[in-house]
Design an enzyme around this catalytic site. Structure first.
Site, PDB file in Angstrom:
ATOM      1  N   PHE A 138     -38.366  -9.521 -10.252  1.00 41.18           N
ATOM      2  CA  PHE A 138     -37.679  -9.548 -11.550  1.00 41.18           C
ATOM      3  C   PHE A 138     -38.629  -8.977 -12.590  1.00 41.18           C
ATOM      4  CE2 PHE A 138     -36.459 -11.202 -15.649  1.00 41.18           C
ATOM      5  CZ  PHE A 138     -35.093 -11.011 -15.650  1.00 41.18           C
ATOM      6  N   ASP A 223     -47.209  -6.725 -12.626  1.00 49.56           N
ATOM      7  CA  ASP A 223     -46.438  -7.447 -13.639  1.00 49.56           C
ATOM      8  C   ASP A 223     -46.904  -8.902 -13.651  1.00 49.56           C
ATOM      9  OD1 ASP A 223     -44.605  -8.899 -15.104  1.00 49.56           O
ATOM     10  OD2 ASP A 223     -42.857  -7.817 -14.341  1.00 49.56           O
ATOM     11  N   LYS A 252     -44.966 -13.516 -22.327  1.00 50.20           N
ATOM     12  CA  LYS A 252     -44.742 -14.961 -22.268  1.00 50.20           C
ATOM     13  C   LYS A 252     -45.856 -15.745 -22.969  1.00 50.20           C
ATOM     14  CE  LYS A 252     -41.486 -15.107 -18.412  1.00 50.20           C
ATOM     15  NZ  LYS A 252     -40.297 -15.455 -19.211  1.00 50.20           N
TER      16      LYS A 252
END
Length: 398
Positions: A138, A223, A252
């Site tokens: 994702f 990532d 985040k």
């Protein structure tokens, strides 16, 4: 307003693209959230891995408030102190050489894809390059990020997306070799897949992928939007694998709760890819959010939260062993540091367990593969782990 009024107004006015839980949070303190009725919730989700410092951290709040009174936007046409300080700190802790600040993780992915394509274009004076990505990955909801997200259900309604994306199987090096072709300019993967089910990469797999990229002069994009910023027991997960990326993605927890992301590159990539006019952002790297980056990095570093993760992770894993031993619905667990998943049997649905835990005062998440996902703030204690364990066991045994 009470909870019902707030929920009704939200549903009347917001585009319904989220199935929100029927809880209205009002404030937080430490690792505890409070709804508008005053009920307490132990937070083991941290806003999907964002609130690494917990809530109401005075030093973080003071840093952000101080910047609000000075300057919160100026654009990237000018310099400002927060950008200088945040970029220096982030390059130091990540081991990378240059950084571009974005507004989100998905934008960091987009920038990385453009960087890789421009690098290949400059090298061979042609375009038409593609990316190898992983199944079950994702990377975000924007078109480029969705194109390299390896879950078909997310992509189907939005086809055609970016072309020349080949998918390989995570932790299966042969499949990566088979996916790479003459048009491949980069391989993108998460060192620990998050949404895909909390699946850590095997060290040998990452080493092999790194070697393949070196041999073919293609770029390795890691990532770490979810697994970075101390969550797995090092500032960035790749640092425990003895593998360095060409492009690193962060977001985040990077801003401690404020919206900011980044992609970082090596000098080699920086010198042979994007130039002025190739990429840009209006809000990215603004004074307010970069002040938050500086405060977040300093607090993680100065309070040795990497040490707290490494000290308590074995205890957390032992409690997860206890859950698996005591609950038939829990088959196994996996993860790294404070990024953990409990694999559930087909007799229950992770989404239902998330709802039941919430009703019992524990905030947790789900992930692909029927996994209960735990992403607690980095400041949790053994007592917090014990409380979370008791609630999960109670819910699963019911």
């Amino acid at each position: 307003m009470d909870s019902k009024q707030i929920i009704d107004i939200t549903e009347d006015n917001c585009f319904h693209v989220y199935n929100r839980f029927g809880v209205v949070f009002d404030h937080g303190d430490g690792v505890t959230l409070y709804d508008v009725e005053g009920k307490e919730y132990l937070d083991f989700a941290s806003g999907i891995g964002v609130n690494a410092l917990g809530y109401n951290n005075k030093q973080f709040n003071d840093a952000v408030k101080k910047q609000v009174d000075k300057l919160y936007h100026i654009s990237n046409l000018y310099y400002h102190p927060s950008l200088a300080e945040a970029s220096k700190l982030l390059c130091e802790i990540s081991g990378m050489d240059k950084v571009f600040f974005t507004n989100s993780g998905a934008e960091a992915v987009e920038g990385a894809i453009k960087t890789a394509k421009k690098y290949a274009f400059n090298k061979n004076n042609r375009n038409g390059y593609g990316i190898v990505a992983m199944n079950s990955s994702f990377h975000g909801r924007t078109v480029g990020a969705l194109s390299v997200t390896g879950t078909e259900a997310y992509r189907t309604a939005f086809l055609p997306l970016m072309d020349k994306v080949n998918f390989a199987t995570f932790n299966d090096f042969d499949s990566v070799v088979n996916a790479v072709d003459d048009d491949t300019c980069a391989i993108i993967l998460e060192p620990v897949q998050g949404e895909g089910g909390v699946m850590p990469a095997d060290k040998e797999f990452l080493l092999q992928v790194r070697k393949l990229c070196d041999e073919k002069d293609i770029l390795l994009i890691l990532d770490e939007i979810q697994c970075g910023m101390a969550r797995t027991g090092s500032m960035y997960a790749y640092q425990a694998y003895d593998v360095k990326p060409d492009i690193l993605l962060s977001a985040k927890a990077l801003g401690g709760g404020l919206p900011i992301g980044a992609f970082l590159v090596t000098d080699k990539v920086a010198k042979s890819s994007l130039v002025p006019g190739d990429h840009g952002t209006t809000y990215g790297g603004n004074p307010l959010c970069t002040a938050a980056v500086k405060a977040s990095v300093e607090l993680i570093r100065d309070n040795n939260l990497v040490g707290n993760v490494n000290e308590l992770a074995p205890y957390l894993e032992s409690k997860l062993d206890e859950i698996v031993a005591e609950c038939d619905a829990a088959l196994s667990h996996r993860g790294k540091g404070f990024m953990q998943g409990i694999v559930l049997s087909d007799s229950v649905k992770a989404g239902d367990i998330v709802k039941a835990c919430l009703a019992n005062g524990l905030v947790v998440l789900s992930a692909g593969g029927n996994v209960l996902r735990l992403l607690p703030p980095l400041v949790i204690t053994k007592d917090d782990i014990d409380k979370a364990t008791d609630i999960i066991i109670e819910v699963l045994q019911k």
